[in-house]
Write a protein that holds these residues in place. Sequence first.
Motif, PDB file in Angstrom:
ATOM      1  N   GLU A  29       0.837  -1.214   0.000  1.00  0.00           N
ATOM      2  CA  GLU A  29       0.000   0.000   0.000  1.00  0.00           C
ATOM      3  C   GLU A  29       0.867   1.258   0.000  1.00  0.00           C
ATOM      4  O   GLU A  29       2.002   1.250   0.485  1.00  0.00           O
ATOM      5  CB  GLU A  29      -0.828   0.070   1.287  1.00  0.00           C
ATOM      6  CG  GLU A  29      -2.229  -0.450   1.167  1.00  0.00           C
ATOM      7  CD  GLU A  29      -3.060  -0.054   2.392  1.00  0.00           C
ATOM      8  OE1 GLU A  29      -4.222   0.291   2.187  1.00  0.00           O
ATOM      9  OE2 GLU A  29      -2.560  -0.089   3.532  1.00  0.00           O
ATOM     10  N   ILE A  30       0.272   2.362  -0.504  1.00  0.00           N
ATOM     11  CA  ILE A  30       0.811   3.699  -0.229  1.00  0.00           C
ATOM     12  C   ILE A  30      -0.204   4.370   0.687  1.00  0.00           C
ATOM     13  O   ILE A  30      -1.383   4.486   0.333  1.00  0.00           O
ATOM     14  CB  ILE A  30       0.984   4.538  -1.507  1.00  0.00           C
ATOM     15  CG1 ILE A  30       1.948   3.868  -2.491  1.00  0.00           C
ATOM     16  CG2 ILE A  30       1.467   5.957  -1.160  1.00  0.00           C
ATOM     17  CD1 ILE A  30       2.167   4.633  -3.793  1.00  0.00           C
ATOM     18  N   ASP A 205      -3.377   5.042  -1.481  1.00  0.00           N
ATOM     19  CA  ASP A 205      -4.569   4.198  -1.441  1.00  0.00           C
ATOM     20  C   ASP A 205      -5.478   4.673  -0.308  1.00  0.00           C
ATOM     21  O   ASP A 205      -6.677   4.767  -0.459  1.00  0.00           O
ATOM     22  CB  ASP A 205      -4.176   2.741  -1.154  1.00  0.00           C
ATOM     23  CG  ASP A 205      -3.239   2.215  -2.204  1.00  0.00           C
ATOM     24  OD1 ASP A 205      -3.655   2.150  -3.367  1.00  0.00           O
ATOM     25  OD2 ASP A 205      -2.076   1.910  -1.874  1.00  0.00           O
ATOM     26  N   ARG A 206      -4.847   4.938   0.842  1.00  0.00           N
ATOM     27  CA  ARG A 206      -5.593   5.380   2.013  1.00  0.00           C
ATOM     28  C   ARG A 206      -4.861   6.532   2.675  1.00  0.00           C
ATOM     29  O   ARG A 206      -3.692   6.790   2.362  1.00  0.00           O
ATOM     30  CB  ARG A 206      -5.734   4.242   3.038  1.00  0.00           C
ATOM     31  CG  ARG A 206      -6.612   3.093   2.567  1.00  0.00           C
ATOM     32  CD  ARG A 206      -6.838   2.071   3.679  1.00  0.00           C
ATOM     33  NE  ARG A 206      -5.579   1.529   4.154  1.00  0.00           N
ATOM     34  CZ  ARG A 206      -5.072   1.764   5.365  1.00  0.00           C
ATOM     35  NH1 ARG A 206      -5.715   2.522   6.236  1.00  0.00           N
ATOM     36  NH2 ARG A 206      -3.921   1.237   5.709  1.00  0.00           N
ATOM     37  N   GLY A 207      -5.566   7.195   3.594  1.00  0.00           N
ATOM     38  CA  GLY A 207      -4.912   8.296   4.284  1.00  0.00           C
ATOM     39  C   GLY A 207      -5.436   8.455   5.696  1.00  0.00           C
ATOM     40  O   GLY A 207      -6.514   7.951   6.054  1.00  0.00           O
ATOM     41  N   TYR A 208      -4.635   9.137   6.498  1.00  0.00           N
ATOM     42  CA  TYR A 208      -4.994   9.502   7.874  1.00  0.00           C
ATOM     43  C   TYR A 208      -4.746  10.992   8.016  1.00  0.00           C
ATOM     44  O   TYR A 208      -3.785  11.524   7.450  1.00  0.00           O
ATOM     45  CB  TYR A 208      -4.108   8.778   8.886  1.00  0.00           C
ATOM     46  CG  TYR A 208      -4.268   7.278   8.915  1.00  0.00           C
ATOM     47  CD1 TYR A 208      -5.094   6.669   9.860  1.00  0.00           C
ATOM     48  CD2 TYR A 208      -3.589   6.466   8.010  1.00  0.00           C
ATOM     49  CE1 TYR A 208      -5.228   5.287   9.915  1.00  0.00           C
ATOM     50  CE2 TYR A 208      -3.727   5.082   8.050  1.00  0.00           C
ATOM     51  CZ  TYR A 208      -4.540   4.502   9.000  1.00  0.00           C
ATOM     52  OH  TYR A 208      -4.676   3.129   9.047  1.00  0.00           O
ATOM     53  N   VAL A 209      -5.604  11.670   8.791  1.00  0.00           N
ATOM     54  CA  VAL A 209      -5.405  13.098   9.057  1.00  0.00           C
ATOM     55  C   VAL A 209      -5.001  13.247  10.521  1.00  0.00           C
ATOM     56  O   VAL A 209      -5.689  12.746  11.422  1.00  0.00           O
ATOM     57  CB  VAL A 209      -6.699  13.902   8.788  1.00  0.00           C
ATOM     58  CG1 VAL A 209      -6.481  15.381   9.116  1.00  0.00           C
ATOM     59  CG2 VAL A 209      -7.136  13.735   7.328  1.00  0.00           C
ATOM     60  N   ALA A 221      -8.159   7.281   0.035  1.00  0.00           N
ATOM     61  CA  ALA A 221      -7.691   8.580  -0.435  1.00  0.00           C
ATOM     62  C   ALA A 221      -8.842   9.338  -1.088  1.00  0.00           C
ATOM     63  O   ALA A 221      -8.996  10.551  -0.900  1.00  0.00           O
ATOM     64  CB  ALA A 221      -6.535   8.378  -1.421  1.00  0.00           C
ATOM     65  N   GLU A 222      -9.678   8.607  -1.809  1.00  0.00           N
ATOM     66  CA  GLU A 222     -10.793   9.250  -2.489  1.00  0.00           C
ATOM     67  C   GLU A 222     -11.782   9.843  -1.482  1.00  0.00           C
ATOM     68  O   GLU A 222     -12.248  10.980  -1.643  1.00  0.00           O
ATOM     69  CB  GLU A 222     -11.477   8.221  -3.381  1.00  0.00           C
ATOM     70  CG  GLU A 222     -12.320   8.844  -4.455  1.00  0.00           C
ATOM     71  CD  GLU A 222     -13.052   7.795  -5.262  1.00  0.00           C
ATOM     72  OE1 GLU A 222     -12.639   6.615  -5.255  1.00  0.00           O
ATOM     73  OE2 GLU A 222     -14.061   8.184  -5.879  1.00  0.00           O
TER      74      GLU A 222
END
Length: 248
Positions: A29-30, A205-209, A221-222
């Motif tokens: 993953e990224i 692909d995914r993210g955290y804030v 990410a979307e």
Amino acid sequence: MRLMVRNLDVFYGAIHALRRVTLHVDAGEIVALVGANGAGKTTMLATISGILRPRQGSVRLGERELTHLAPEAVVAAGLSHVPEGRRVFRPLSVEDNLRLGAYRRRAQRQAIAEDLERIYAMFPILRERRRQPAGTLSGGEQQMLAMGRALMARPRVLLLDEPSMGLAPLVVQEILNHIQNLRQKAGLTVLVVEQNARAALAIADRGYVLENGRIVLHGTAEELLNNHDVQRAYLGREREEACTGSGR
Ligand code: ATP
């Protein structure tokens, strides 16, 4: 290789810089960790790579517990860190900077020569400039050099701290393409931290804030790119207007 971070608490004296932070990056993953200046992004990467000690919590890479390892043991376990501001050794040549990334296994000359070839194939500009002092490179080239140096340790997981910082938009795009290639061609797992949320989420692909040391939001990410709070806080005016416009 999966990176799992659980309930990290990190302090600088009385400053509570990370508060119960939990996140994971699955193999291949990224994942982007986005947040404003001072949110705790650099602290997070420094803790994962063994530079800072958490007061509580754990970091695992695959089955291996990294939490109390020294930074060089973390690198040996398969995790390399590309620091904020690149930190290349400016008077040394490009090639010597790359060789320093393989210092731990400096006796393996043949393997190191092969790795240099691999890095030069990935970043042809570094081959052209291999005898130049690293300090003469542009910002984008220094970022490639810092990434190449980290790859010389043959990591399975790469941590990138603000790779887009100070770069012109076209150069940012080039660096982002390289990060995607690292995943596609080298099979790397990537955790990238960025103030430039749009850039990081564009390839993730995914993210955290992260806000004030806490994860306040996570998703694909979307989902994050379309989230109104994220748009307002991190994606700037253009997005906000586009969002208001489409809401009418
Ligand atoms: P930046 O984008 O500016 O690097 P960041 O999200 O990476 O921001 P950190 O550098 O991790 O944030 O900082 C998190 C918090 O910890 C901030 O409040 C910062 O002031 C504090 N901090 C960071 N380094 C230290 C230090 N060496 N000593 C004391 N406080 C620190």
